[in-house]
Design a protein around this motif. Sequence first.
Motif, PDB file in Angstrom:
ATOM      1  N   UNK A  32       0.832  -1.205   0.000  1.00 36.87           N
ATOM      2  CA  UNK A  32       0.000   0.000   0.000  1.00 36.87           C
ATOM      3  C   UNK A  32       0.869   1.258   0.000  1.00 36.87           C
ATOM      4  N   UNK A  33       0.250   2.381  -0.249  1.00 38.35           N
ATOM      5  CA  UNK A  33       0.947   3.663  -0.273  1.00 38.35           C
ATOM      6  C   UNK A  33       1.200   4.135   1.148  1.00 38.35           C
ATOM      7  N   UNK A  34       2.405   4.640   1.406  1.00 35.04           N
ATOM      8  CA  UNK A  34       2.727   5.215   2.713  1.00 35.04           C
ATOM      9  C   UNK A  34       3.386   6.576   2.511  1.00 35.04           C
ATOM     10  N   UNK A  35       3.144   7.513   3.423  1.00 35.45           N
ATOM     11  CA  UNK A  35       3.813   8.811   3.309  1.00 35.45           C
ATOM     12  C   UNK A  35       5.302   8.661   3.604  1.00 35.45           C
ATOM     13  N   UNK A  36       6.101   9.450   2.919  1.00 35.76           N
ATOM     14  CA  UNK A  36       7.553   9.386   3.138  1.00 35.76           C
ATOM     15  C   UNK A  36       8.152  10.764   2.930  1.00 35.76           C
ATOM     16  N   UNK A  37       9.141  11.074   3.735  1.00 33.21           N
ATOM     17  CA  UNK A  37       9.856  12.349   3.646  1.00 33.21           C
ATOM     18  C   UNK A  37      11.272  12.065   3.168  1.00 33.21           C
ATOM     19  N   UNK A  38      11.653  12.674   2.062  1.00 33.04           N
ATOM     20  CA  UNK A  38      12.966  12.429   1.469  1.00 33.04           C
ATOM     21  C   UNK A  38      13.880  13.621   1.713  1.00 33.04           C
ATOM     22  N   UNK A  39      14.958  13.370   2.412  1.00 33.02           N
ATOM     23  CA  UNK A  39      16.052  14.330   2.510  1.00 33.02           C
ATOM     24  C   UNK A  39      17.161  13.738   1.655  1.00 33.02           C
ATOM     25  N   UNK A  40      17.427  14.285   0.470  1.00 27.80           N
ATOM     26  CA  UNK A  40      18.375  13.668  -0.459  1.00 27.80           C
ATOM     27  C   UNK A  40      19.794  13.531   0.102  1.00 27.80           C
ATOM     28  N   UNK A  41      20.114  14.269   1.131  1.00 29.42           N
ATOM     29  CA  UNK A  41      21.462  14.199   1.710  1.00 29.42           C
ATOM     30  C   UNK A  41      21.550  13.179   2.841  1.00 29.42           C
ATOM     31  N   UNK A  42      20.441  12.547   3.156  1.00 28.27           N
ATOM     32  CA  UNK A  42      20.386  11.617   4.276  1.00 28.27           C
ATOM     33  C   UNK A  42      20.574  10.177   3.794  1.00 28.27           C
ATOM     34  N   UNK A  43      21.261   9.405   4.575  1.00 21.61           N
ATOM     35  CA  UNK A  43      21.409   7.973   4.286  1.00 21.61           C
ATOM     36  C   UNK A  43      20.306   7.217   5.009  1.00 21.61           C
ATOM     37  N   UNK A  44      19.866   6.125   4.427  1.00 23.85           N
ATOM     38  CA  UNK A  44      18.854   5.269   5.046  1.00 23.85           C
ATOM     39  C   UNK A  44      19.332   3.833   4.948  1.00 23.85           C
ATOM     40  N   UNK A  45      19.215   3.058   6.020  1.00 25.87           N
ATOM     41  CA  UNK A  45      19.754   1.698   5.980  1.00 25.87           C
ATOM     42  C   UNK A  45      19.017   0.736   5.057  1.00 25.87           C
ATOM     43  N   UNK A  46      17.751   1.029   4.729  1.00 21.79           N
ATOM     44  CA  UNK A  46      16.962   0.085   3.932  1.00 21.79           C
ATOM     45  C   UNK A  46      16.525   0.622   2.579  1.00 21.79           C
ATOM     46  N   UNK A  47      16.766   1.897   2.327  1.00 18.49           N
ATOM     47  CA  UNK A  47      16.292   2.519   1.085  1.00 18.49           C
ATOM     48  C   UNK A  47      17.446   3.238   0.407  1.00 18.49           C
ATOM     49  N   UNK A  48      17.566   3.029  -0.881  1.00 19.36           N
ATOM     50  CA  UNK A  48      18.576   3.735  -1.663  1.00 19.36           C
ATOM     51  C   UNK A  48      18.039   5.139  -1.914  1.00 19.36           C
ATOM     52  N   UNK A  49      18.498   6.103  -1.106  1.00 21.61           N
ATOM     53  CA  UNK A  49      17.939   7.453  -1.136  1.00 21.61           C
ATOM     54  C   UNK A  49      18.165   8.165  -2.473  1.00 21.61           C
TER      55      UNK A  49
END
Length: 140
Positions: A32-49
């Motif tokens: 399903x669709x979930x809200x997400x906030x992307x900070x392009x300078x931030x690293x995420x352990x499970x998502x290729x930002x």
Amino acid sequence: MLKITEVRNAKYTNADGWIDCEIRHDELEGGSWIPYHINPKEEHPFIEMATLASSAKNANPTAYTAPTQEELDAETAKQVRVARDQKLFSEVDPIVTNPLRWDAMSSEDQTKVKNYRTSLLDITKQSGFPNSITWPNKDF
């Protein structure tokens, strides 16, 4: 890494390129669709930002529009009212709603509580509201 399958409703939220959007991938919430906030300078352990930011940019996000002074003032006014209401709730209400405490106070102290409460309620009437206010002193 989680594979994001779709991005929608992308919108820039500040001048630094942050994007609010909705993401979808099969491994989370049953796809399903979930809200997400992307900070392009931030690293995420499970998502290729970088990939996610690129997908969001390809979704033609709405441009960032800086808030107007009126909007900033409205938000400040809201925050001042919340702070005022918290003071009423924690400092005044426990006294005035408790007949035993209220009756045990001298009339002079009761007047101080009433004046403090009135001053808190009148915060919004100050000429500098919401950006320049003077909080009343609690003297009881």
